[in-house]
Design an enzyme around this catalytic site. Structure first.
Site, PDB file in Angstrom:
ATOM      1  N   LYS A 141      78.593 -35.378  65.072  1.00 14.83           N
ATOM      2  CA  LYS A 141      79.030 -36.550  65.010  1.00 14.83           C
ATOM      3  C   LYS A 141      78.878 -37.349  63.864  1.00 14.83           C
ATOM      4  O   LYS A 141      77.886 -37.425  63.073  1.00 14.83           O
ATOM      5  CB  LYS A 141      77.951 -37.264  66.148  1.00 14.83           C
ATOM      6  CG  LYS A 141      78.544 -38.310  66.898  1.00 14.83           C
ATOM      7  CD  LYS A 141      77.205 -38.971  67.964  1.00 14.83           C
ATOM      8  CE  LYS A 141      77.573 -39.739  68.906  1.00 14.83           C
ATOM      9  NZ  LYS A 141      76.468 -40.508  69.547  1.00 14.83           N
TER      10      LYS A 141
HETATM   11  C1  E4P Z   1      77.053 -42.150  72.437  1.00  9.13           C
HETATM   12  O1  E4P Z   1      77.547 -41.448  71.713  1.00  9.13           O
HETATM   13  C2  E4P Z   1      76.895 -43.431  71.498  1.00  9.13           C
HETATM   14  O2  E4P Z   1      76.010 -43.295  70.683  1.00  9.13           O
HETATM   15  C3  E4P Z   1      75.706 -44.159  72.656  1.00  9.13           C
HETATM   16  O3  E4P Z   1      76.602 -44.283  74.062  1.00  9.13           O
HETATM   17  C4  E4P Z   1      75.534 -45.719  72.215  1.00  9.13           C
HETATM   18  O4  E4P Z   1      75.275 -46.580  73.274  1.00  9.13           O
HETATM   19  P1  E4P Z   1      74.534 -47.817  73.013  1.00  9.13           P
HETATM   20  O5  E4P Z   1      75.599 -48.841  72.398  1.00  9.13           O
HETATM   21  O6  E4P Z   1      74.163 -48.433  74.424  1.00  9.13           O
HETATM   22  O7  E4P Z   1      73.527 -47.674  71.969  1.00  9.13           O
END
Ligand code: E4P
Length: 218
Positions: free
Chosen positions: A83
């Site tokens: 990522k």
């Molecule tokens: C997933 O890949 C993201 O990092 C995550 O869904 C972020 O979610 P949040 O905005 O609730 O922290």
């Protein structure tokens, strides 16, 4: 639609994986930090439990360090998806890792233009953040729809739209209606997806009738 579980909670991952309800996992720096677990051990444990893509996020902001982090994370298992943040260095890392056969998830996407750049850099997934768009007064599901519709104009784009930052069941349904390929769902929301008052009511009624029948299947 594929579901990923947005967590590092191994018990939740085991439960949903054994139920056949999840196709992958996403983590980020905040999720790992909150879990209090070691990142390498955690990603390694998850990779033994889930066959599908497991997103593990680089934490550096510069290309050289991101590559070192990405290679270490990718060496854990072939299904690790690196990522990267949707920045120039992040997309350079995306291009390098995807050219070498590693799946990449371009994260922190808040616009169609960013999604187009992620696709150009060879990202396997691009993650538009529904909840955070809405936190800032925007239309999160609308962003998913715009990216999906834009990508449809270009059959050579193979980047999957991964609806992220999901805060409620309506976000999942909205992302599905908008044509997202994947939704990454926190365990709490995936549990809520089961719920319907008529299901609970129906179970109670069937159970009462069954008791009256004095029968047993076993
Ligand atoms: C997933 O890949 C993201 O990092 C995550 O869904 C972020 O979610 P949040 O905005 O609730 O922290």
């Amino acid at each position: 639609m594929r579901f990923f579980l947005d967590t590092a909670d191994l018990n939740e991952i085991r439960f949903f994986s054994e139920a056949g309800l999840i196709d992958g996992i996403t983590t980020n720096a905040s999720i790992i930090a909150k879990s209090g677990q070691d990142i390498i051990d955690t990603i390694s444990d998850i990779s033994k439990m889930v066959n599908g893509p497991i997103s593990a996020e680089v934490t550096a902001s510069d290309f050289q360090t991101q590559i070192r982090e990405a290679e270490k994370l990718a060496s854990i298992s072939p299904n690790i998806t690196i990522k990267v943040p949707l920045t120039p260095d992040g997309l350079r890392t995306c291009k390098h890792m995807s050219d070498n056969g590693t799946m990449v998830n371009a994260t922190l996407c808040f616009s169609v233009s960013q999604a187009l750049l992620a696709a150009k850099a060879g990202a396997t997934f691009v993650s538009p953040f529904i909840g955070r768009v809405e936190d800032n007064g925007g239309n999160g599901v609308g962003l998913i729809r715009d990216i999906v519709e834009t990508f449809r104009n270009y059959p050579d784009i193979h980047t999957s739209v991964l609806a992220s930052s999901i805060r409620c069941v309506d976000h999942v349904v909205g992302a599905a209606k908008a044509g997202a390929d994947v939704a990454t769902v926190p365990p709490k929301i995936l549990h809520e997806m089961f719920k319907h008052p008529l299901t609970d009511q129906g179970i109670k009624l069937f159970s009462l009738d069954w008791e009256k029948s004095k029968q047993s299947i076993l």
